[in-house]
Design a protein around this motif. Structure first.
Motif, PDB file in Angstrom:
ATOM      1  N   ASP A  10       0.887  -1.168   0.000  1.00 43.39           N
ATOM      2  CA  ASP A  10       0.000   0.000   0.000  1.00 43.39           C
ATOM      3  C   ASP A  10       0.922   1.215   0.000  1.00 43.39           C
ATOM      4  O   ASP A  10       1.701   1.403   0.930  1.00 43.39           O
ATOM      5  CB  ASP A  10      -0.850  -0.071   1.273  1.00 43.39           C
ATOM      6  CG  ASP A  10      -1.692   1.179   1.525  1.00 43.39           C
ATOM      7  OD1 ASP A  10      -1.531   2.179   0.793  1.00 43.39           O
ATOM      8  OD2 ASP A  10      -2.500   1.134   2.463  1.00 43.39           O
TER       9      ASP A  10
ATOM     10  N   HIS B 252      -8.080   5.193   3.043  1.00 42.88           N
ATOM     11  CA  HIS B 252      -7.517   3.858   2.793  1.00 42.88           C
ATOM     12  C   HIS B 252      -8.335   3.059   1.786  1.00 42.88           C
ATOM     13  O   HIS B 252      -8.285   1.837   1.797  1.00 42.88           O
ATOM     14  CB  HIS B 252      -7.457   3.078   4.109  1.00 42.88           C
ATOM     15  CG  HIS B 252      -6.414   3.577   5.076  1.00 42.88           C
ATOM     16  ND1 HIS B 252      -5.065   3.322   4.903  1.00 42.88           N
ATOM     17  CD2 HIS B 252      -6.522   4.310   6.202  1.00 42.88           C
ATOM     18  CE1 HIS B 252      -4.393   3.866   5.910  1.00 42.88           C
ATOM     19  NE2 HIS B 252      -5.257   4.483   6.706  1.00 42.88           N
TER      20      HIS B 252
ATOM     21  N   ASP C  50      -6.630  -0.352  -1.246  1.00 44.03           N
ATOM     22  CA  ASP C  50      -5.485   0.556  -1.349  1.00 44.03           C
ATOM     23  C   ASP C  50      -4.158  -0.180  -1.539  1.00 44.03           C
ATOM     24  O   ASP C  50      -3.092   0.422  -1.452  1.00 44.03           O
ATOM     25  CB  ASP C  50      -5.428   1.502  -0.135  1.00 44.03           C
ATOM     26  CG  ASP C  50      -5.282   0.762   1.188  1.00 44.03           C
ATOM     27  OD1 ASP C  50      -5.184  -0.480   1.192  1.00 44.03           O
ATOM     28  OD2 ASP C  50      -5.269   1.439   2.237  1.00 44.03           O
TER      29      ASP C  50
ATOM     30  N   GLN D   2       3.042   4.369   2.531  1.00 41.99           N
ATOM     31  CA  GLN D   2       2.673   3.726   3.808  1.00 41.99           C
ATOM     32  C   GLN D   2       3.446   2.449   4.147  1.00 41.99           C
ATOM     33  O   GLN D   2       3.956   2.304   5.246  1.00 41.99           O
ATOM     34  CB  GLN D   2       1.163   3.417   3.811  1.00 41.99           C
ATOM     35  CG  GLN D   2       0.676   2.672   5.053  1.00 41.99           C
ATOM     36  CD  GLN D   2      -0.825   2.376   5.009  1.00 41.99           C
ATOM     37  OE1 GLN D   2      -1.636   3.271   5.211  1.00 41.99           O
ATOM     38  NE2 GLN D   2      -1.180   1.129   4.746  1.00 41.99           N
TER      39      GLN D   2
HETATM   40 MG    MG Z   1      -3.825   2.162   3.601  1.00 43.25          MG
END
Ligand code: MG
Ligand code: 13P
Ligand code: 13P
Ligand code: MG
Ligand code: MG
Length: 381
Positions: A11, A18, A51, A93
């Motif tokens: 992600d 998200h 995501d 992320q």
């Molecule tokens: Mg995420």
């Protein structure tokens, strides 16, 4: 010759929050993989589940190959650049390191790989999930490889009647154990029924030790040391001719089960099988999704995908998942919708609890103080 199927995912940003890795990110990753065709890769397919960007790649370089992992890392970094440019949520992320060091494992991305001699016909199913963790596959793997009420081939196919071998990870102690089905199914269930501690990593066909299934099981949260999202898993399952038929593989998800994940990675909820275009979890950031992409390998070429959960026959499973979601949501922040404290270690919840720590009194001490106060006010004899 052997072919390697590598699924590497991460992600690197959502639109919005998200919910979704947009086309722009997939294009950026694809561009990097496209330029590596012939030299590194035989073929690739890039998609997303919510995501998470999922890169399905074939090559002849074996598992844990540095060149392939570096390529995947570069593709995810390219997508991260775009995510930053667009100020997507949680840009980068899952890329927990600023530099690549030999293998994506331990750096944040999830990874499921298997190497095998391509059969005369090689059907494979690639599962991609969002809003859950690798132990979400424990139950469906059991159904696929050990439950004859789900996989008829365990009863009808002579190369399957000798059963399958599970490689089970103890994700807390960082140990692994091999368990044989059917002889040890009760003890196997004693382990993998505990989805907090144990996750199935691989499954082998016992007749010849052929690899049958593999799941990504990187513990993102433990690597990061703090909550940075769930380690949404991917898995590869080989099908037909001595392995469960494609429909038997999918049957593992026909009766939605409850998995950890969902909102803030803090809740149990159903895992809903969906088509590629429906893999954009939005309600309470979920519920968890699983996609199933069917390919036929042809000399390493990925023929397909067939978007298997797009089939109408999974509508009932989806309906059931939505009913389960409704039921679980009604519990709000109460267990068992909410995960137990031991599973919230890497979320933001411990910080809230820490703030309350000094407010606690010994039980006796607390009662006495209160009673004295009340007596002084003359409200009590
Ligand atoms: Mg995420
Ligand atoms: P077909 O006759 O459609 O090929 O089906 C064969 C089968 O075994 C289905 O599980
Ligand atoms: P992801 O792991 O999909 O980023 O989810 C994180 C989250 O907190 C969802 O509410
Ligand atoms: Mg995700
Ligand atoms: Mg995640």
């Amino acid at each position: 010759e052997k072919v390697t199927l590598s699924v590497i995912k991460a992600d690197v940003g959502g639109l919005c929050g998200h919910t979704l890795a947009p086309e722009e990110l997939l294009d950026a990753a694809e561009y990097v993989l496209e330029n590596a065709l012939d030299e590194t890769l035989i073929d690739y397919y890039v998609t997303n589940c919510g995501d998470d960007i999922d890169m399905i790649m074939t090559h002849n370089k074996g598992t844990d190959n540095e060149e392939v992992h570096k390529l995947a890392w570069d593709a995810l970094e390219a997508a991260t650049e775009v995510a930053k440019e667009l100020k997507l949520y949680g840009a980068g992320q899952d890329l927990l390191s600023t530099s690549f060091s030999g293998n994506v494992k331990g750096l944040g991305p999830g990874c499921a790989e298997m190497e095998f001699v391509e059969r005369p016909s090689e059907p494979v199913v690639v599962f991609c999930c969002d809003k859950t963790d690798p132990a979400a596959f424990n139950l469906p793997f059991y159904r696929m490889f050990s439950d004859p009420f789900s996989t008829a081939g365990l009863v009808y196919d002579p190369s399957m009647t000798t059963g399958f071998r599970y490689e089970v990870l103890d994700v807390m102690e960082h140990k692994r154990v091999f368990m044989d089905s059917p002889e040890e199914t009760y003890s196997l269930l004693a382990l993998i029924g505990n989805t907090e501690k144990y996750a199935v990593k691989r499954v082998y066909r016992r007749k010849d030790n052929e690899i049958a299934a593999v799941c990504s099981s990187e513990k993102l949260n433990m690597i990061a040391g703090e909550y940075v999202g769930k380690d949404d898993p991917v898995a590869i399952v080989r099908a037909q001719s001595g392995f469960p038929a494609v429909g038997e593989v999918l049957e593992g998800f026909a009766n939605p089960h409850l998995v950890a994940g969902w909102m803030r990675g803090c809740h149990f909820g159903p895992i809903m099988p969906v088509a590629e275009e429906d893999a954009m979890p939005a309600r309470f950031d979920g519920p968890a999704r699983v996609m199933a992409l069917g390919f036929q390998l042809s000399h390493g070429r990925l023929v397909g995908p067939n978007d298997l959960f797009a089939d109408k026959s999974f509508d009932k499973a989806r309906e059931k998942a939505l009913d389960m979601a409704e039921m679980m949501r009604s519990m709000g922040p109460f267990m068992p919708h909410r995960l137990p404290e031991s599973m919230m270690e890497y979320t933001s919840v411990p910080k809230v609890l820490a703030q309350l720590k000094d407010r606690f009194l010994e039980m006796d001490e607390g009662c006495e103080c209160k009673l004295d106060e009340i007596r002084e006010r003359g409200d009590m004899e």
